[in-house]
Design an enzyme around this catalytic site. Structure first.
Site, PDB file in Angstrom:
ATOM      1  N   PHE A  78     -18.508-146.567-110.739  1.00  0.00           N
ATOM      2  CA  PHE A  78     -17.600-145.810-111.600  1.00  0.00           C
ATOM      3  C   PHE A  78     -16.434-145.248-110.796  1.00  0.00           C
ATOM      4  O   PHE A  78     -16.607-144.783-109.682  1.00  0.00           O
ATOM      5  CB  PHE A  78     -18.378-144.670-112.273  1.00  0.00           C
ATOM      6  CG  PHE A  78     -17.524-143.696-113.036  1.00  0.00           C
ATOM      7  CD1 PHE A  78     -16.844-144.103-114.172  1.00  0.00           C
ATOM      8  CD2 PHE A  78     -17.407-142.380-112.607  1.00  0.00           C
ATOM      9  CE1 PHE A  78     -16.066-143.193-114.885  1.00  0.00           C
ATOM     10  CE2 PHE A  78     -16.644-141.477-113.311  1.00  0.00           C
ATOM     11  CZ  PHE A  78     -15.962-141.881-114.452  1.00  0.00           C
ATOM     12  N   SER A 153     -23.676-147.476-106.539  1.00  0.00           N
ATOM     13  CA  SER A 153     -23.824-146.658-107.740  1.00  0.00           C
ATOM     14  C   SER A 153     -24.083-147.534-108.964  1.00  0.00           C
ATOM     15  O   SER A 153     -25.104-148.205-109.038  1.00  0.00           O
ATOM     16  CB  SER A 153     -22.591-145.764-107.925  1.00  0.00           C
ATOM     17  OG  SER A 153     -22.823-144.765-108.886  1.00  0.00           O
ATOM     18  N   LEU A 154     -23.165-147.589-109.940  1.00  0.00           N
ATOM     19  CA  LEU A 154     -23.357-148.483-111.082  1.00  0.00           C
ATOM     20  C   LEU A 154     -23.433-149.938-110.649  1.00  0.00           C
ATOM     21  O   LEU A 154     -24.123-150.749-111.269  1.00  0.00           O
ATOM     22  CB  LEU A 154     -22.211-148.306-112.089  1.00  0.00           C
ATOM     23  CG  LEU A 154     -22.183-147.018-112.907  1.00  0.00           C
ATOM     24  CD1 LEU A 154     -20.991-147.033-113.863  1.00  0.00           C
ATOM     25  CD2 LEU A 154     -23.476-146.814-113.683  1.00  0.00           C
ATOM     26  N   ASP A 177     -27.073-145.899-103.045  1.00  0.00           N
ATOM     27  CA  ASP A 177     -27.260-144.772-103.946  1.00  0.00           C
ATOM     28  C   ASP A 177     -27.100-145.214-105.404  1.00  0.00           C
ATOM     29  O   ASP A 177     -26.159-144.806-106.099  1.00  0.00           O
ATOM     30  CB  ASP A 177     -26.296-143.623-103.636  1.00  0.00           C
ATOM     31  CG  ASP A 177     -26.895-142.266-104.029  1.00  0.00           C
ATOM     32  OD1 ASP A 177     -28.113-142.100-103.867  1.00  0.00           O
ATOM     33  OD2 ASP A 177     -26.161-141.391-104.514  1.00  0.00           O
ATOM     34  N   HIS A 248     -23.082-138.576-102.417  1.00  0.00           N
ATOM     35  CA  HIS A 248     -23.208-139.873-103.101  1.00  0.00           C
ATOM     36  C   HIS A 248     -22.663-141.001-102.233  1.00  0.00           C
ATOM     37  O   HIS A 248     -23.263-142.081-102.146  1.00  0.00           O
ATOM     38  CB  HIS A 248     -22.449-139.792-104.417  1.00  0.00           C
ATOM     39  CG  HIS A 248     -22.707-140.934-105.359  1.00  0.00           C
ATOM     40  ND1 HIS A 248     -23.962-141.455-105.606  1.00  0.00           N
ATOM     41  CD2 HIS A 248     -21.846-141.652-106.137  1.00  0.00           C
ATOM     42  CE1 HIS A 248     -23.869-142.444-106.491  1.00  0.00           C
ATOM     43  NE2 HIS A 248     -22.600-142.584-106.819  1.00  0.00           N
TER      44      HIS A 248
END
Length: 439
Positions: A78, A153-154, A177, A248
């Site tokens: 994102f 992430s995503l 992550d 993150h």
């Protein structure tokens, strides 16, 4: 690393094409975020400074793609502002420096920007487009086992979607992550899981905010406690967002550092961080493991290929700066008479030059034997002395503590013959400064 769109790039020794670049940010693109507008960009050692579009079969034919080489596919997550991820170039560069590989960067900025919920809704279509690309690359000579998907992430869950579509036959997935919001309670076929590739690993650094907390791979590395990373501090309300992003993104920066640097980032398999930090997981003989798994490009994280663990948690401590690797030590205390109330002790371990130090604060209770795992930032230096101080209050002075033995041993215990360093028979009434000697 890449030049702007429209500038000529030198490919195969000839000025032959323009260098591809990430899509530029514009509100028009953001308003069209339901249209993914995915771009695939190729970097190899033959065009390390000038990415080539490989959006279709003709592009692949006219590119430097080599189906006999492994292929690394990088997928960002994102994006709040619609900007190109600042770490993309560094990761691609280090991968190419480390290995002769094809590096494919997935640009889905348009579909990833502004609203998190919209970005999540776009993941199925993005996974289909990445899967179509992989099918095209297989037609051009690749094998399923040669693909390594690196998702942030995503992007980690997109890698899971793609791997699921290929029935878990792709070679490797690394989730940096993996995103937590909207995925923590998802079924395994709707998020990254160990069945999505021959080997799936994840690095957790922000599992209490943007990252997922549960294990999602064969091996799941938890940096420190998997939540709060050294150097990422909250100094004010305005910096909370930066703090969370710092945690993150630590998985990303640490992974890039693991490719670039040679110091080991080995982790200790354990059921929980509390058990690890309390000295209950000091070796790596866990289930079928015989060695500590390592973060980086080693096949199967340095484990034997025949080992197929699932959802094994592995913990490691890190420093607050690159290359992030530290030495791990087990501190053991055998106590004599300690009085009738709890007492606090601060131990400072110093290296050869007295400049590198590691601190440990202990609450001395009625337990005779205490264990703690600590880290030491000086990779090439040993701890030589310890400074022990009783922490009393203004109301009551702490009584004398008798330590029968203090022992410190480098970890892991089962991987090497390590000489412990000790101090025997100490009485501490305020401050004690003493040299550590071989046991």
């Amino acid at each position: 690393m890449e030049q702007a769109v429209g500038e000529s790039g030198i490919v195969n020794g000839n000025i032959s094409q323009n260098c591809s670049e990430f899509q530029s940010y514009s509100w028009r693109n953001i308003l069209r975020r339901s249209e993914l507008n995915v771009q695939f960009m190729l970097l190899t050692r033959r065009n390390a400074e000038c990415a080539q579009f490989i959006n279709d079969g003709n592009d692949i034919e006219n590119s430097n793609f080599n189906g006999s080489l492994p292929t690394k596919i990088i997928m960002h997550g994102f994006r709040l502002t619609g900007s190109k991820p600042s770490w993309i170039d560094d990761m691609a560069k280090e991968l190419i420096n480390a290995m002769d590989v094809n590096v494919v960067i997935v640009d889905w900025i348009v579909g990833a920007t502004a609203l998190y919920s919209s970005a999540v809704d776009n993941l199925d279509n993005l996974g289909e487009e990445v899967g179509t690309l992989i099918q095209s690359l297989i037609i051009h000579g690749s094998t399923r086992e040669s693909f390594h998907l690196i998702g942030i992430s995503l992007g980690a869950h997109v890698a899971g979607y793609v791997g699921h579509a290929f029935e878990g036959k792709l070679g490797r997935i690394t989730g940096l992550d993996p995103a937590g919001p909207k995925f923590s309670k998802k079924a395994v076929d709707r998020r990254l899981d160990p069945g999505d590739a021959v080997f799936v690993e994840a690095i957790h650094s922000d599992s209490d905010y943007f990252g997922i907390s549960q294990p999602v791979g064969h091996i799941d590395f938890y940096l420190n406690d998997g939540k709060d990373q050294p150097g990422c501090t909250r100094r004010s309300i305005s910096s909370v967002y930066k703090h969370v992003v710092c945690d993150h993104m630590r998985a990303v920066h640490l992974y890039i550092s693991s490719i670039k640097n040679h110091c080991p980032l080995a982790a200790f398999p354990c059921l929980s961080y509390e058990l690890f930090i309390n000295g209950q997981c000091v070796g790596c003989q866990y289930l079928s493991l015989r060695h500590c798994p390592r973060i980086g490009l080693l096949d199967h994280a340095g484990l034997r290929a025949t080992i197929q663990p699932r959802e094994i948690k592995a913990f490691l401590l890190t420093s607050n700066h690159a290359p992030f690797c530290v030495k791990h030590f087990l501190v053991e205390l055998i106590l004599g008479e300690i009085g009738t109330r709890n007492q606090r002790v601060e131990m400072t371990f110093l290296s050869n030059n007295y400049k590198q130090r590691s601190k440990l604060r202990l609450l001395i209770t009625n337990k005779r034997i205490m264990k703690k795992v600590i880290s030491h930032d000086a990779i090439l230096e040993n701890m030589t002395v310890v400074n022990i101080k009783l922490l009393s209050t203004w109301r009551q002075k702490a009584p004398v503590i008798h330590i029968e033995m203090l022992r410190i041993t480098e970890l892991p215990l089962n991987d090497r013959e390590t000489q412990s360093r000790c101090i025997n028979n100490m009485e501490i009434n305020e401050v004690l400064f003493q040299e550590l000697v071989n046991c």
